[in-house]
Design a protein around this motif. Structure first.
Motif, short mmCIF file in Angstrom:
data_model
loop_
_atom_site.label_atom_id
_atom_site.label_comp_id
_atom_site.label_asym_id
_atom_site.label_seq_id
_atom_site.Cartn_x
_atom_site.Cartn_y
_atom_site.Cartn_z
N SER A 1 0.83 -1.21 0.00
CA SER A 1 0.00 0.00 0.00
C SER A 1 0.87 1.26 0.00
CB SER A 1 -0.90 0.00 1.24
OG SER A 1 -1.58 1.23 1.37
N HIS A 2 0.31 2.34 -0.58
CA HIS A 2 0.99 3.64 -0.58
C HIS A 2 0.45 4.57 0.51
CE1 HIS A 2 1.72 2.79 -5.13
NE2 HIS A 2 2.69 2.30 -4.37
N LEU A 3 -0.46 4.08 1.32
CA LEU A 3 -1.06 4.90 2.36
C LEU A 3 -0.17 4.93 3.60
CD1 LEU A 3 -4.73 3.60 2.00
CD2 LEU A 3 -3.66 5.59 0.88
N TYR A 4 -0.03 6.13 4.18
CA TYR A 4 0.95 6.32 5.25
C TYR A 4 0.80 5.30 6.37
CZ TYR A 4 3.26 8.28 9.32
OH TYR A 4 4.04 8.43 10.43
N GLU A 5 -0.42 5.11 6.88
CA GLU A 5 -0.58 4.24 8.04
C GLU A 5 -0.23 2.79 7.73
OE1 GLU A 5 -4.72 5.09 6.24
OE2 GLU A 5 -2.83 6.15 6.61
N HIS A 6 -0.46 2.36 6.47
CA HIS A 6 -0.10 0.99 6.10
C HIS A 6 1.41 0.86 5.90
CE1 HIS A 6 -4.44 0.59 4.38
NE2 HIS A 6 -4.40 0.43 5.68
N VAL A 7 2.02 1.85 5.27
CA VAL A 7 3.48 1.81 5.07
C VAL A 7 4.19 1.84 6.42
CG1 VAL A 7 5.46 2.90 3.97
CG2 VAL A 7 3.23 2.95 2.84
N HIS A 8 3.69 2.66 7.33
CA HIS A 8 4.28 2.71 8.68
C HIS A 8 4.25 1.31 9.32
CE1 HIS A 8 5.38 4.33 12.59
NE2 HIS A 8 4.38 3.63 13.11
N GLY A 9 3.14 0.60 9.17
CA GLY A 9 3.05 -0.76 9.70
C GLY A 9 4.00 -1.71 8.99
N ASP A 10 4.16 -1.56 7.65
CA ASP A 10 5.08 -2.42 6.91
C ASP A 10 6.53 -2.18 7.35
OD1 ASP A 10 2.92 -3.42 5.53
OD2 ASP A 10 3.25 -2.20 3.74
N ILE A 11 6.86 -0.93 7.66
CA ILE A 11 8.21 -0.63 8.13
C ILE A 11 8.48 -1.31 9.47
CG2 ILE A 11 9.70 1.23 8.97
CD1 ILE A 11 8.35 3.05 6.86
N GLU A 12 7.51 -1.23 10.37
CA GLU A 12 7.68 -1.89 11.67
C GLU A 12 7.79 -3.40 11.51
OE1 GLU A 12 8.13 -0.41 14.69
OE2 GLU A 12 8.37 1.35 13.39
N ALA A 13 7.02 -3.96 10.57
CA ALA A 13 7.10 -5.41 10.33
C ALA A 13 8.46 -5.79 9.78
CB ALA A 13 6.00 -5.83 9.35
N ALA A 14 8.97 -5.00 8.82
CA ALA A 14 10.28 -5.28 8.24
C ALA A 14 11.37 -5.24 9.31
CB ALA A 14 10.60 -4.29 7.13
N LYS A 15 11.29 -4.26 10.21
CA LYS A 15 12.29 -4.15 11.28
C LYS A 15 12.25 -5.38 12.18
CE LYS A 15 13.75 -1.08 15.05
NZ LYS A 15 13.44 0.17 15.80
N THR A 16 11.06 -5.88 12.46
CA THR A 16 10.90 -7.06 13.32
C THR A 16 11.40 -8.33 12.64
OG1 THR A 16 8.97 -6.10 14.43
CG2 THR A 16 9.19 -8.50 14.52
#
Length: 313
Positions: A150-165
């Motif tokens: 997704s290109h939506l901020y709240e979804h990308v923010h969640g994807d970033i946190e998932a990638a870090k984990t």
């Protein structure tokens, strides 16, 4: 809603789906410079840690172009997971509107048709919002994560946190569309992670940012050494957030070898050369028959006279 599926093998069930015969036939936005960087990072990980193990993950797959490319770098014992909504309904109205606008033709069967044209088995497929991925992939198990959902901020923010984990300590993450005009939410989320969650960018292209939550120095220095040998790429270095950041341009760069499609037509055999025609000796000239006068002279005249006439002739 269907959540997951396990790896599958075999041919595509729907024979009407197109079978790409070349990597270039697969639709998608995966530019030459990013193909080179995927190749470089995945090969660098293999060469610097040949006995290590780390899984690969893609969040957002579209029709499989980058997934097909990434799968070529799987090592023995590693797993490749791809997460996408495909035909499933979006989790909220804003994401649903984005799907209708940008990916109205997206289907899981098209992804499978493309992917199985190049590889024997499908990856582990998670058909669900990317928000479920941390329950499907083990924490700290991945060496490379590609975020292109997704290109939506709240979804990308969640994807970033998932990638870090999910990444290993020195794992590499790649974010697509981090600077695109139509994706301000991606840009805000990615640069926000640089400012607040210790994401360290290593290199950017026209469409992707590559970084790590580990030590970026070894990969950055090795990448700079490699770039010095490339005459088909421009690169520069700028200081961003207290760290050197490499910038690369070169969409006409020489790309690495692409995966080969199993549907590529076999080259036609060269026509056999015609058998050589044996040489024929020229026919001997017919012997000239002596005239009747000469025959009579030979029969009636004395031999000495006959020889004299013959020698004169």
């Amino acid at each position: 809603m269907s959540q997951t599926s396990t790896p599958a093998t075999g041919e595509i069930a729907d024979e009407a789906l197109p079978r790409p015969t070349r990597f270039a036939d697969v639709k998608g936005w995966f530019w030459p410079v990013d193909q080179l960087l995927f190749d470089w990072f995945l090969s660098y990980q293999r060469d610097t840690d040949p006995d290590g193990r780390g899984d690969l993950l893609e969040l957002g797959a579209y029709l499989g172009k980058s997934a097909i490319f990434t799968a070529d770098y799987l090592r023995e014992g590693e797993e490749f997971t791809v997460c996408d909504l495909w035909d499933s309904p979006a989790p909220d109205d804003s994401n649903s509107a984005e799907m209708d606008r940008s990916y109205s033709t997206l289907t899981r069967r098209a992804f499978e048709a493309n992917y199985l044209s190049f590889h024997d088995e499908l990856p582990t497929m998670v058909q669900a919002p990317t928000s479920v991925i941390t329950s499907r992939v083990s924490a700290g198990s991945c060496r490379f994560v590609h975020v292109d959902a997704s290109h939506l901020y709240e979804h990308v923010h969640g994807d970033i946190e998932a990638a870090k984990t999910l990444l290993q300590p020195e794992g590499i993450v790649s974010f697509d569309d981090f600077r695109a005009e139509h994706c301000p939410g991606v840009s805000a989320a990615v640069w926000g992670a640089v400012a607040t969650s210790s994401l360290k960018p290593i290199v950017i292209t026209g469409t992707k940012l590559y970084g790590t939550w580990g030590d970026p120095a070894p990969a950055r220095e090795a990448l700079l050494t490699w770039l010095e040998s490339r005459t088909d790429l421009w690169h520069g270095v700028e200081d961003v957030a207290g760290l050197p950041l490499i910038r690369i341009k070169g969409n006409k760069a020489e790309v690495p070898p692409h995966p080969k499609s199993r549907h590529t037509p076999s080259p036609k055999p060269e026509p056999a050369a015609p058998a050589p025609v044996p040489a024929v000796a020229p026919a001997a000239a017919p012997r000239r028959r002596p005239s009747r006068a000469r025959r009579l002279a030979k029969d009636l005249l004395p031999p000495i006279v006959t020889r004299a006439i013959t020698s004169r002739r």
